[in-house]
Design an enzyme around this catalytic site. Structure first.
Site, PDB file in Angstrom:
ATOM      1  N   THR A  82     -50.972  77.458  -2.601  1.00 22.15           N
ATOM      2  CA  THR A  82     -50.015  76.859  -1.679  1.00 22.15           C
ATOM      3  C   THR A  82     -49.056  77.949  -1.229  1.00 22.15           C
ATOM      4  OG1 THR A  82     -50.162  74.753  -2.877  1.00 22.15           O
ATOM      5  CG2 THR A  82     -48.285  75.056  -1.392  1.00 22.15           C
ATOM      6  N   LYS A 102     -51.286  71.238   3.453  1.00 25.36           N
ATOM      7  CA  LYS A 102     -51.060  71.218   1.992  1.00 25.36           C
ATOM      8  C   LYS A 102     -49.610  70.902   1.673  1.00 25.36           C
ATOM      9  CE  LYS A 102     -52.151  71.929  -2.362  1.00 25.36           C
ATOM     10  NZ  LYS A 102     -50.900  71.820  -3.085  1.00 25.36           N
ATOM     11  N   LYS A 123     -40.535  75.099  -5.872  1.00 25.10           N
ATOM     12  CA  LYS A 123     -40.967  76.141  -4.922  1.00 25.10           C
ATOM     13  C   LYS A 123     -41.633  75.512  -3.709  1.00 25.10           C
ATOM     14  CE  LYS A 123     -44.939  77.661  -5.165  1.00 25.10           C
ATOM     15  NZ  LYS A 123     -46.274  77.425  -4.511  1.00 25.10           N
TER      16      LYS A 123
END
Length: 286
Positions: free
Chosen positions: A87, A163, A231
């Site tokens: 990701t 994503k 994150k």
């Protein structure tokens, strides 16, 4: 037997690399810290893994990918293919296209949905974007890793946008499930009874899986660390900021996950978000 490279043997990377080895590939694998990896051929540098001509990376974040990118570009032969399974941020993914092109290498984005157990079983869902020729070349590997492969565009950053959108939905679902569990419990309903209603009514493997993890409080060992969830939510904000997209719900999730890290939950599974919600509701956690 085709030789391929694989970078990153963490919670997700190791079962993915081993799955490719089980599918008949000779996998030359590198990890930042040495570790046991039966079935794989460990190599000392990312450059050596990239020399195979096709290298997959499953690294923690943009910074971890950037740290090995020079070796990837140096190791890949002319026309070699780098597949990013991680990701990554949308702006960073955009930059990788130009940098690979300038070096005469190819880049494909193929981030995955799923937890370690799905990776080990080859049941990931994979989102792919990039040049159709690269997609066709990568498809046999991706089909060995995942139950479903979704091609969403010809620009790699599009896969990372999808994503992040998916992770946004999962994070929002975790917050909603945690709040709902607390709500029903404080009104005298057992959480398990509520879970059975959710499982039957929503009929979603995501709700069923995460609902069970929350119910059983399986926060360790982590399938996906809470600090990595933080994150990703930051990357969601970055993608929104770069396109002037307001994301008010994402601001709540950022605060929740940041509080989780502040409470010392960063290395727990991101379902430990439940403890943050319980704390605000006055519920003492075990």
């Amino acid at each position: 037997m085709r030789r391929i490279g694989f970078l990153g043997l963490g919670n997700m990377g190791l079962p993915m690399a081993r799955r490719l080895a089980q599918a008949g590939y000779e996998v030359l694998a590198w990890n930042r810290t040495p570790k046991e990896a039966p079935g794989l051929t460990l190599v000392p540098t990312p450059r050596e893994a990239a020399r195979t001509g096709l290298v997959l990376s499953m690294l923690a974040d943009d910074a971890a990918t950037e740290a090995v990118l020079p070796e990837i570009l140096e190791g890949l032969p002319e026309g070699g293919l780098h597949i990013a399974l991680s990701t990554l941020g949308v702006p960073y993914s955009r930059s990788l296209v130009a940098r690979h092109r300038e070096a005469g290498r190819r880049y494909l984005a193929a981030p995955v949905f799923g937890r370690p157990e799905a990776a080990a079983a080859g049941e990931l869902r994979i989102v792919v974007a990039g040049d159709p020729g690269a997609v066709a070349e990568a498809r046999p590997l991706l089909e060995a890793l995942g139950r479903e492969v979704y091609v969403v565009g010809e620009e790699p950053h599009q896969a990372h946008a999808v994503k992040l959108g998916g992770n946004f939905l999962i994070a929002a679902m975790l917050e909603a499930l945690a709040e709902a569990y607390v709500l029903v419990e404080k009104n005298g309903v057992e959480r398990r009874a509520f879970y059975e209603v959710v499982r039957g009514f929503f009929r979603s493997p995501v709700y069923e899986n995460y609902g069970r993890i929350l119910l059983e409080r399986r926060f360790s060992p982590p399938g996906f660390r809470l600090r990595l969830g933080l994150k990703d939510v930051r990357l969601i904000h970055q993608a929104g900021d770069s396109t002037a997209t307001p994301l008010p719900l994402a601001h709540l999730l950022l605060d929740r996950l940041l509080e989780g890290v502040a409470r010392g939950l960063g290395e727990e599974d991101w379902t430990a978000l439940l403890e943050v919600v319980e704390g605000h509701a006055g519920i003492q956690t075990p």
